[in-house]
Design a protein around this motif. Structure first.
Motif, PDB file in Angstrom:
ATOM      1  N   PRO A 153       0.813  -1.223   0.000  1.00 53.99           N
ATOM      2  CA  PRO A 153       0.000   0.000   0.000  1.00 53.99           C
ATOM      3  C   PRO A 153       0.843   1.269   0.000  1.00 53.99           C
ATOM      4  O   PRO A 153       0.490   2.253  -0.672  1.00 53.99           O
ATOM      5  CB  PRO A 153      -0.824  -0.131   1.279  1.00 53.99           C
ATOM      6  CG  PRO A 153      -0.919  -1.595   1.519  1.00 53.99           C
ATOM      7  CD  PRO A 153       0.407  -2.148   1.071  1.00 53.99           C
ATOM      8  N   ARG A 154       1.950   1.262   0.747  1.00 52.56           N
ATOM      9  CA  ARG A 154       2.814   2.455   0.745  1.00 52.56           C
ATOM     10  C   ARG A 154       3.382   2.691  -0.652  1.00 52.56           C
ATOM     11  O   ARG A 154       3.431   3.825  -1.131  1.00 52.56           O
ATOM     12  CB  ARG A 154       3.942   2.281   1.760  1.00 52.56           C
ATOM     13  CG  ARG A 154       4.881   3.473   1.812  1.00 52.56           C
ATOM     14  CD  ARG A 154       6.007   3.292   2.806  1.00 52.56           C
ATOM     15  NE  ARG A 154       5.587   3.590   4.161  1.00 52.56           N
ATOM     16  CZ  ARG A 154       5.556   2.714   5.149  1.00 52.56           C
ATOM     17  NH1 ARG A 154       5.914   1.454   4.924  1.00 52.56           N
ATOM     18  NH2 ARG A 154       5.182   3.062   6.358  1.00 52.56           N
ATOM     19  N   LYS A 155       3.803   1.617  -1.316  1.00 49.54           N
ATOM     20  CA  LYS A 155       4.323   1.737  -2.682  1.00 49.54           C
ATOM     21  C   LYS A 155       3.256   2.256  -3.632  1.00 49.54           C
ATOM     22  O   LYS A 155       3.556   2.992  -4.584  1.00 49.54           O
ATOM     23  CB  LYS A 155       4.840   0.377  -3.148  1.00 49.54           C
ATOM     24  CG  LYS A 155       5.540   0.394  -4.489  1.00 49.54           C
ATOM     25  CD  LYS A 155       6.084  -0.989  -4.837  1.00 49.54           C
ATOM     26  CE  LYS A 155       6.781  -0.965  -6.194  1.00 49.54           C
ATOM     27  NZ  LYS A 155       7.303  -2.331  -6.546  1.00 49.54           N
ATOM     28  N   ALA A 156       1.998   1.908  -3.355  1.00 44.80           N
ATOM     29  CA  ALA A 156       0.886   2.361  -4.205  1.00 44.80           C
ATOM     30  C   ALA A 156       0.477   3.802  -3.907  1.00 44.80           C
ATOM     31  O   ALA A 156      -0.436   4.332  -4.551  1.00 44.80           O
ATOM     32  CB  ALA A 156      -0.307   1.426  -4.036  1.00 44.80           C
ATOM     33  N   GLY A 157       1.124   4.420  -2.918  1.00 45.88           N
ATOM     34  CA  GLY A 157       0.854   5.816  -2.608  1.00 45.88           C
ATOM     35  C   GLY A 157      -0.197   6.045  -1.541  1.00 45.88           C
ATOM     36  O   GLY A 157      -0.605   7.195  -1.316  1.00 45.88           O
ATOM     37  N   LEU A 158      -0.624   4.989  -0.852  1.00 48.28           N
ATOM     38  CA  LEU A 158      -1.626   5.162   0.204  1.00 48.28           C
ATOM     39  C   LEU A 158      -0.968   5.734   1.455  1.00 48.28           C
ATOM     40  O   LEU A 158       0.156   5.352   1.797  1.00 48.28           O
ATOM     41  CB  LEU A 158      -2.282   3.826   0.542  1.00 48.28           C
ATOM     42  CG  LEU A 158      -3.118   3.180  -0.567  1.00 48.28           C
ATOM     43  CD1 LEU A 158      -3.708   1.864  -0.079  1.00 48.28           C
ATOM     44  CD2 LEU A 158      -4.234   4.110  -1.013  1.00 48.28           C
TER      45      LEU A 158
END
Length: 449
Positions: free
Chosen positions: A102-107
């Motif tokens: 999720p962090r990599k996805a920008g969340l």
């Protein structure tokens, strides 16, 4: 929720959760508190924990009906990609796929500590260090109670703070114990921040010592000019941390601006007479003199009078699991220092006990050096009882140090006290100072102790 006393920015933050999906990763104390808090904000909550339901019985009961999606016993990187924001408990490593993807996805990825810092209408005292945090935090709370200062004590000490937000006003001092995991992602610092010491710890979670120091230093990093840093003048790492706030120090070896120990007395700057004599402090160990000085300095910054500080320190007793005298049976004293989850903390416990020692040690290794610990055991222990995954590592360290003390190995922790009793003599101390975590047998050090 009755949180109208919060400022407009904080109320807007709370309103942003209404009807939006939020992920909570990890159902420890903070995770449960987060679910309860966010549900009151109207959030749609997805709960994720790698442990199975049989392990999470109490946690799941505490949040029954509050989340609408439970991902228990398994975690995958895609689990939380439909969330607007994710809150991660301190025990969850940042590289776990359920967080990293999720962090990599920008969340946005946040934490309970970070959210509390955003919302808190009161002032915050933040206390960190590799050891001594709980004792110092509890002592500051005791002093504020004696002085009649409104206070709420919590954080890593075991009391999550979001659920207590309704009782915090602009006059409240929130006294928080803060671990490296809780500090890792914060972008605000407390108005009063203390760094008690920094020694190798949690290197099973932090990639290296530099990362551990970076996390700890966040307690000071974002302080403003009008804030106060309280640092250990005797600890080169803590003393060298950068900050732009005003600075007070404490020392066991020299006079400094803040508080110091000299001639058997604890002193505070500005006082013509000492705060109290070492013998008036009901805590074992020289390290607890440093903890008391740090607590006294913080209380002085808050505005407490010297007499209130003195009275509170005199009546303060050890916190459970921290050099806690459990009982004396047949002339043998049993001391619980289960919080000693690193070799360095076990060394401090061995130094604090003057009587001959039968040491109970072991558990899960944290990838920390054991050489100094082994030498201290060689000098101070009559015998050693080893247990857990780290038992062979500790025995090897003792052999390398030339220790000739008797060593017994227990199959399980429940056998250790009986074995230690058989090795002890009247006048001895059986000391639980394991030097390792409890996670190979227990959920935490409290369950072990």
């Amino acid at each position: 929720m009755h949180l109208l006393h919060l400022d407009p920015q904080a109320r807007d933050r709370l309103a942003s959760f209404q009807g939006r999906r939020v992920g909570v990763v990890g159902l420890g104390r903070e995770g449960v508190d987060l679910v309860q808090f966010l549900s009151r904000c109207g959030a749609l909550i997805t709960v994720s924990d790698h442990a199975g339901p049989e392990t999470l019985v109490d946690a799941l009961k505490s949040i029954e009906g509050l989340a609408d999606r439970y991902l228990i016993g398994t975690q995958a990187g895609a689990d939380l990609l439909d969330c607007h924001e994710i809150f991660v408990s301190p025990g969850v490593p940042p590289e776990a796929a359920v967080v990293a993807e999720p962090r990599k996805a920008g969340l946005p990825v946040s934490s309970a500590t970070r959210l509390f810092f955003e919302l808190c209408p009161g002032r915050i005292v933040g206390i960190t260090g590799s050891s001594g945090k709980t004792t110092t935090t509890s002592l500051v709370g005791t002093i504020l109670e004696e002085a009649g200062v409104p206070a709420a004590v919590g954080g890593n000490i075991g009391t999550p703070m979001l659920g207590r937000l309704a009782e915090v006003t602009a006059d409240t001092w929130c006294v928080l114990e803060l671990s490296s995991f809780q500090l890792a992602d914060v972008e605000r610092s407390p108005q009063i921040a203390a760094v008690l010491n920094i020694t190798p710890n949690h290197l099973d979670r932090h990639p290296d010592m530099d990362d551990y120091i970076r996390a700890k230093s966040n307690v000071l990093r974002y302080q403003r000019l009008e804030d106060t840093a309280v640092v250990n003048a005797d600890d080169p790492i803590a003393h060298g941390l950068p900050h732009r706030s005003s600075r007070l120090e404490f020392s066991l070896v020299r006079r400094v601006e803040g508080g110091w120990f000299d001639g058997g007395f604890l002193w505070l700057s500005g006082d013509a007479s000492p705060l109290l004599h070492r013998q008036e402090l009901q805590l074992r160990g020289h390290h607890n003199v440093a903890n008391a000085l740090a607590a006294a300095i913080m209380a002085r910054v808050i505005g407490c009078e010297t007499e209130a500080i003195r009275v509170a320190i005199r009546r303060f007793r050890p916190v459970p699991h921290r050099l806690e005298v459990v009982d004396t049976i047949d002339g043998i004293t049993y001391i619980n220092d289960s919080i000693a989850t690193s070799p360095e903390r076990s060394v401090a416990a061995l130094r604090a006990v003057e009587e001959p020692v039968v040491l109970i040690a072991g558990g899960r290794d944290k990838h920390l050096p054991m050489e100094e610990w082994a030498r201290m055991i060689r000098e101070r222990a009559r015998a050693v009882v080893l247990v857990g995954e780290a038992a062979p590592l500790i025995q090897s360290a003792l052999e390398s140090a030339g220790a000739e003390v008797p060593i017994e190995t227990a199959r399980r922790f429940t056998e250790t006290v009986e074995i230690a009793r058989g090795l002890a003599c009247p006048g001895d101390v059986v000391l639980l100072a394991p030097g390792c975590t409890s996670f190979d047998e227990f959920r935490d050090y409290e369950a072990r102790g």
